[in-house]
Enzyme design. Sequence first.
Site, mmCIF file in Angstrom:
data_model
loop_
_atom_site.group_PDB
_atom_site.id
_atom_site.type_symbol
_atom_site.label_atom_id
_atom_site.label_comp_id
_atom_site.label_asym_id
_atom_site.label_seq_id
_atom_site.Cartn_x
_atom_site.Cartn_y
_atom_site.Cartn_z
ATOM 1 N N ASN A 192 0.869 -1.178 0.000
ATOM 2 C CA ASN A 192 0.000 0.000 0.000
ATOM 3 C C ASN A 192 0.907 1.230 0.000
ATOM 4 O OD1 ASN A 192 -1.814 2.031 0.474
ATOM 5 N ND2 ASN A 192 -2.343 1.402 2.563
ATOM 6 N N LYS A 205 0.182 4.310 -0.320
ATOM 7 C CA LYS A 205 -0.409 5.515 0.298
ATOM 8 C C LYS A 205 -0.152 6.745 -0.597
ATOM 9 C CE LYS A 205 -0.052 3.197 4.678
ATOM 10 N NZ LYS A 205 0.016 3.286 6.127
ATOM 11 N N HIS A 210 -9.567 1.335 4.856
ATOM 12 C CA HIS A 210 -8.274 1.560 5.522
ATOM 13 C C HIS A 210 -8.462 2.596 6.633
ATOM 14 C CE1 HIS A 210 -4.160 2.709 6.327
ATOM 15 N NE2 HIS A 210 -3.810 1.551 5.775
ATOM 16 N N GLU A 221 -6.724 4.979 7.639
ATOM 17 C CA GLU A 221 -6.410 6.373 7.293
ATOM 18 C C GLU A 221 -7.550 7.005 6.496
ATOM 19 O OE1 GLU A 221 -2.593 5.561 5.563
ATOM 20 O OE2 GLU A 221 -1.760 5.134 7.535
ATOM 21 N N GLU A 232 -5.469 -4.814 10.624
ATOM 22 C CA GLU A 232 -4.487 -3.743 10.795
ATOM 23 C C GLU A 232 -4.749 -2.978 12.095
ATOM 24 O OE1 GLU A 232 -2.537 -2.685 6.779
ATOM 25 O OE2 GLU A 232 -4.067 -1.225 7.261
ATOM 26 N N GLY A 238 2.518 2.333 10.784
ATOM 27 C CA GLY A 238 3.476 3.430 10.645
ATOM 28 C C GLY A 238 4.224 3.782 11.922
ATOM 29 N N SER A 282 3.368 -1.943 10.291
ATOM 30 C CA SER A 282 4.819 -1.983 10.519
ATOM 31 C C SER A 282 5.452 -3.315 10.147
ATOM 32 C CB SER A 282 5.146 -1.599 11.972
ATOM 33 O OG SER A 282 4.789 -0.258 12.226
HETATM 34 P P1 PGA Z 1 2.822 0.385 7.552
HETATM 35 O O1 PGA Z 1 1.353 0.578 6.918
HETATM 36 O O2 PGA Z 1 3.358 -0.907 6.993
HETATM 37 O O3 PGA Z 1 3.604 1.590 7.067
HETATM 38 O O4 PGA Z 1 2.662 0.352 9.021
HETATM 39 C C1 PGA Z 1 0.494 -0.521 6.733
HETATM 40 C C2 PGA Z 1 -0.835 -0.055 6.208
HETATM 41 O O5 PGA Z 1 -1.320 1.001 6.646
HETATM 42 O O6 PGA Z 1 -1.447 -0.727 5.354
#
Ligand code: PGA
Length: 249
Positions: free
Chosen positions: A10, A12, A94, A96, A166, A172, A210
Amino acid sequence: MTRGRLVVGNWKMNPATIKDALALARTVGATPHAAVDIGVAPPAIALAAVTDALRSTDVAVFAQDVHWEASGAYTGQLSVSMLRGLAAGAIVGHSEVRRDQGDDDARIARKLARALGAGLQAILCVGETEAEFAQGRTASVLKMQIARDISEVSDLSPERFIVAYEPIWAIGTGRPASGAHASAAAQTIRAALDASGASADGIRVLYGGSVSAASVSEFAAADGIDGALVGGASLKADEFAAIIRAFAP
Ligand code: PGA
């Protein structure tokens, strides 16, 4: 039941330019990957270029979001008809997007139904907040999210419906969940799917939050986890390749 492994990057709101996205896509496409399904989810503006670049490879392209309506006055949004031929599917729900676009489970349910109804694959993201985790409420939050998010869908085909667990506190932060926590969450998710009448056995559950080359082995070995949704680490092609390798049977 043997479920195929799946690793999706992903991206982003990265990388900085369409040119950079294209370069990353080409590197991912050129890397041989054994017996693991692979996907990338570039920003909407790079979807066409990335799809073109990956057309003759086995890397699937996903949108990061999709709108719940078929068309209309929805500034800045993408419809399923726009994605047809351009993306294999979309990420839906997601955290976010839930946070920044104000999406609640009712909207996510409509997005999921719209995507699956159009024949797209959908990666439904669920997960608890840091406070919910601290209060030991992970299972109850997941049960509620799954029940609400799939409420508009009648056919949860395992070929097209995927769940990503998640935990929001792990995204993140460089602080992934443990494999045991992810396993327990996957079990809860499958029980919630079964309780809603879906046949959860064949449905893939990914872990996201992460995941890196350093942390991936924990999740590759976790019972009930069938792959990963990778954010930051998917922007480095060699690290993404190492994560994919970790899931190879
Ligand atoms: P990250 O994000 O691996 O940077 O923690 C994962 C995600 O939000 O899908």
